[in-house]
Design an enzyme around this catalytic site. Structure first.
Site, short mmCIF file in Angstrom:
data_model
loop_
_atom_site.label_atom_id
_atom_site.label_comp_id
_atom_site.label_asym_id
_atom_site.label_seq_id
_atom_site.Cartn_x
_atom_site.Cartn_y
_atom_site.Cartn_z
N LYS A 20 0.95 -1.33 -0.24
CA LYS A 20 0.21 0.04 0.08
C LYS A 20 0.94 1.33 -0.04
O LYS A 20 0.56 2.21 -0.67
CB LYS A 20 -0.95 -0.12 1.06
N ASN A 21 1.95 1.24 0.85
CA ASN A 21 2.77 2.33 0.98
C ASN A 21 3.75 2.56 -0.05
O ASN A 21 4.59 3.69 0.08
CB ASN A 21 3.29 2.62 2.54
N CYS A 115 -4.44 11.91 13.04
CA CYS A 115 -5.46 10.72 12.94
C CYS A 115 -5.20 10.02 14.55
O CYS A 115 -4.54 10.52 15.16
CB CYS A 115 -4.73 9.74 12.06
N ARG A 120 -0.25 14.59 12.79
CA ARG A 120 0.35 14.12 11.75
C ARG A 120 0.84 15.48 10.78
O ARG A 120 0.29 15.84 9.91
CB ARG A 120 -0.33 13.28 10.73
N ASP A 301 4.86 0.33 12.39
CA ASP A 301 3.56 -0.21 12.04
C ASP A 301 3.49 -1.65 12.61
O ASP A 301 2.27 -2.35 12.13
CB ASP A 301 3.60 -0.09 10.42
N ARG A 394 -9.05 -1.20 4.88
CA ARG A 394 -8.58 -0.07 3.96
C ARG A 394 -7.39 -0.51 3.60
O ARG A 394 -6.45 0.14 2.53
CB ARG A 394 -8.60 1.18 4.74
C1 EPZ Z 1 4.56 6.58 6.58
O1 EPZ Z 1 3.77 7.81 7.04
C2 EPZ Z 1 3.55 5.66 6.56
N1 EPZ Z 1 2.35 5.96 5.69
C3 EPZ Z 1 2.86 5.25 8.01
O2 EPZ Z 1 2.26 4.03 7.54
C4 EPZ Z 1 4.28 4.85 8.51
O3 EPZ Z 1 3.73 4.60 10.01
C5 EPZ Z 1 5.14 6.13 8.89
O4 EPZ Z 1 5.72 6.41 7.54
C6 EPZ Z 1 6.45 5.87 9.70
O5 EPZ Z 1 6.85 4.68 9.22
C7 EPZ Z 1 2.46 6.33 4.29
O6 EPZ Z 1 3.74 5.89 3.73
C8 EPZ Z 1 1.61 6.31 3.38
P1 EPZ Z 1 6.60 10.10 8.98
P2 EPZ Z 1 4.17 9.25 7.19
O7 EPZ Z 1 6.39 11.20 8.10
O8 EPZ Z 1 5.21 9.52 6.20
C9 EPZ Z 1 6.66 13.44 12.53
C10 EPZ Z 1 0.07 2.71 7.80
O9 EPZ Z 1 -0.24 2.08 8.81
N2 EPZ Z 1 6.56 14.49 11.23
O10 EPZ Z 1 7.78 9.37 8.76
O11 EPZ Z 1 3.26 10.26 7.49
C11 EPZ Z 1 5.44 12.55 12.55
O12 EPZ Z 1 4.51 13.14 13.30
C12 EPZ Z 1 0.94 4.27 8.09
O13 EPZ Z 1 0.50 2.23 6.58
C13 EPZ Z 1 6.62 15.79 11.66
O14 EPZ Z 1 6.85 15.95 12.66
O15 EPZ Z 1 5.09 9.46 8.53
C14 EPZ Z 1 5.85 11.24 13.22
O16 EPZ Z 1 5.93 11.27 14.50
C15 EPZ Z 1 0.62 4.56 9.41
N3 EPZ Z 1 6.60 16.65 10.79
C16 EPZ Z 1 7.46 11.04 12.48
O17 EPZ Z 1 7.60 12.59 11.93
C17 EPZ Z 1 6.40 16.26 9.32
O18 EPZ Z 1 6.33 17.18 8.40
C18 EPZ Z 1 7.48 9.98 11.36
O19 EPZ Z 1 6.36 10.43 10.37
C19 EPZ Z 1 6.21 14.93 9.13
C20 EPZ Z 1 6.47 13.91 9.98
#
Ligand code: EPZ
Length: 426
Positions: A20-21, A115, A120, A301, A394
């Site tokens: 998916k990702n 979420c 996020r 995850d 989903r």
């Molecule tokens: C991706 O989300 C995945 N989703 C998530 O999978 C996964 O949990 C996550 O990466 C971590 O591996 C997709 O790829 C669609 P991050 P993403 O930006 O990119 C903080 C699932 O179940 N952050 O790596 O949104 C954030 O709050 C989903 O399939 C900021 O502070 O995650 C988090 O604490 C859930 N500012 C950390 O960084 C930003 O601008 C890592 O989030 C961006 C992120």
């Protein structure tokens, strides 16, 4: 939708679907490269993909699905604002930001919502656009950016998966150095896909060096998604938790290294064989400590799922999620099933040996719903009922069918059964 799960041991073989990702960055690559036709195979039939296709249609694309393939005609794509009601449904849509900046130098998106696993934000995505010289305006819950991308440097304050994907997508026409980038397999696959079309990308320790100045401008691109490592990890943990014996086909073992090593540490017998993994579970496991962090560390995850498994450890285990410290919804639901779990001041999850008993629970996000199914497969005395089960469907293709095929007792309401079959027949 409420499902009923009963104690069962898992035996048999399960085929892992496309990731998916990995789908979102593959779409982003096709758009950023300027392709008119984008063909993606090994695509899972799940609702999050359908929502992404609706978003693309709202931007002027036409889409076609057949078997495991999605075809997107992006000839008429425009950098219009994506409707909030669609964009807010899936986090993966955020790659539209970098993709449209890469293609048009212009984009307007709604500010994505938080979420149930914590805030996020997208401050790092916005910072990347600023650092590349784009003008970015945040107002009325939208983010608008435009400009001519310059050569330059992007420095992330934290490792962000889609933040890195966006930074790469907005850099496909420039010379850019990205520091502190996320190294998840889905990011590396995006890099591999862009390199097929002449974008020079070098990984130099903690820096990405991108040179898109002499790239191709393909009319059509074709990508095949890598297997879903989180689906695979979910089934491995389910097999281990039930003390069963399952085989997974179509996995990339390297993408699961930290998960496999941790499971072997606690006593799961795992046999690795090219693109297959065999899992032989047992009744009790060794306690352990786990820190979920950016790849290649143990993935956030799979944190909810392994929390369930650790109720079957002989002693106290401790988990810390450095990515989403508030990813705790599954803990409150597991406690309803009799799990002896405490949460410390600094959000450490402390799991003691527990005998789970079936009860009523509530799915709140994708991975915690998978964790509740695993809990239902090991809970004693009575069935476990999981409300809002549709959340799980989903992100996991044909989950009910796959689980039943390996002996999992899961039943869904008749009308959902009918929908499930219709969906399979699409
Ligand atoms: C991706 O989300 C995945 N989703 C998530 O999978 C996964 O949990 C996550 O990466 C971590 O591996 C997709 O790829 C669609 P991050 P993403 O930006 O990119 C903080 C699932 O179940 N952050 O790596 O949104 C954030 O709050 C989903 O399939 C900021 O502070 O995650 C988090 O604490 C859930 N500012 C950390 O960084 C930003 O601008 C890592 O989030 C961006 C992120």
């Amino acid at each position: 939708m409420i499902v009923r799960v009963e104690k069962s041991k898992l035996y048999g073989e399960v085929e892992i679907s496309g990731g998916k990702n990995a789908f979102f960055p593959a779409v982003g690559a096709g758009i950023a490269l300027g392709a008119n036709r984008i063909k993606i195979s090994n695509t899972p039939k799940i609702k999050d993909i359908d929502i992404m296709l609706e978003i693309l249609k709202s931007l002027g694309c036409s889409v076609r699905k057949y078997n495991d393939t999605v075809e997107i005609d992006a000839e008429k794509i425009q950098p219009k604002e994506v409707p909030q009601e669609l964009f807010g449904k899936i986090r993966g849509a955020i790659v539209i930001f970098g993709a449209l900046l890469g293609r048009f130098g212009k984009v307007k998106i709604p500010m994505p919502g938080g979420c149930r696993i914590g805030e996020r934000p997208i401050d790092q995505h916005i910072k990347a656009a600023h650092q590349l010289g784009f003008y970015v305006k945040e107002e009325n819950k939208t983010v608008e950016a435009h400009g001519i991308p310059k050569d330059g440097k992007i420095l992330f304050d934290i490792k962000t998966v889609t933040g890195t994907e966006n930074a790469i997508l907005m850099s496909v026409n420039s010379c850019v150095e990205i520091e502190n980038f996320a190294k998840e397999p889905e990011v590396i696959e995006l890099i591999n896909n862009l390199k097929k079309f002449g974008v020079k990308i070098e990984i130099n320790n903690n820096k990405l060096l991108i040179d898109g100045k002499h790239r191709d401008f393909p009319d059509s691109v074709e990508f095949r998604l890598i297997p879903d490592r989180i689906e695979a990890g979910t089934f491995i943990i389910a097999g281990a938790a039930t003390g069963g014996h399952i085989k997974l086909r179509n996995v990339i073992i390297d993408h699961l290294r930290s998960t496999i090593d941790k499971l072997k540490d606690i006593g799961v017998n795992i046999i690795e064989n090219e693109n297959e993994i065999e899992v032989i579970g047992r009744d009790l496991y060794e306690p352990t400590e786990i820190v979920a962090d950016s790849y290649p560390a143990f993935p956030t995850d799979l944190q909810p799922q392994i929390t369930v498994l650790l109720t079957k450890a002989k002693g106290k285990s401790i988990l810390k999620d450095n990515v989403f410290p508030e990813r705790l919804n599954h803990v409150f639901e597991l406690i309803k099933l009799g799990a002896n779990i405490k949460i410390s001041e600094d959000n450490r999850i402390i799991v003691y040996p527990s005998r789970l008993r079936g009860s009523r629970t509530n799915a709140t996000d994708l991975r915690s719903s998978a964790a509740l199914v695993i809990a239902g497969l090991i809970a004693e005395d009575s069935p476990t009922f999981i409300e809002n089960f549709e959340i799980l469907e989903r992100g996991y293709e044909n989950f009910v069918y796959k689980l039943r095929k390996i002996g999992g007792y899961i039943s869904i309401p008749m009308e959902a059964e009918h929908q499930c079959i219709q969906y399979l027949l699409k």
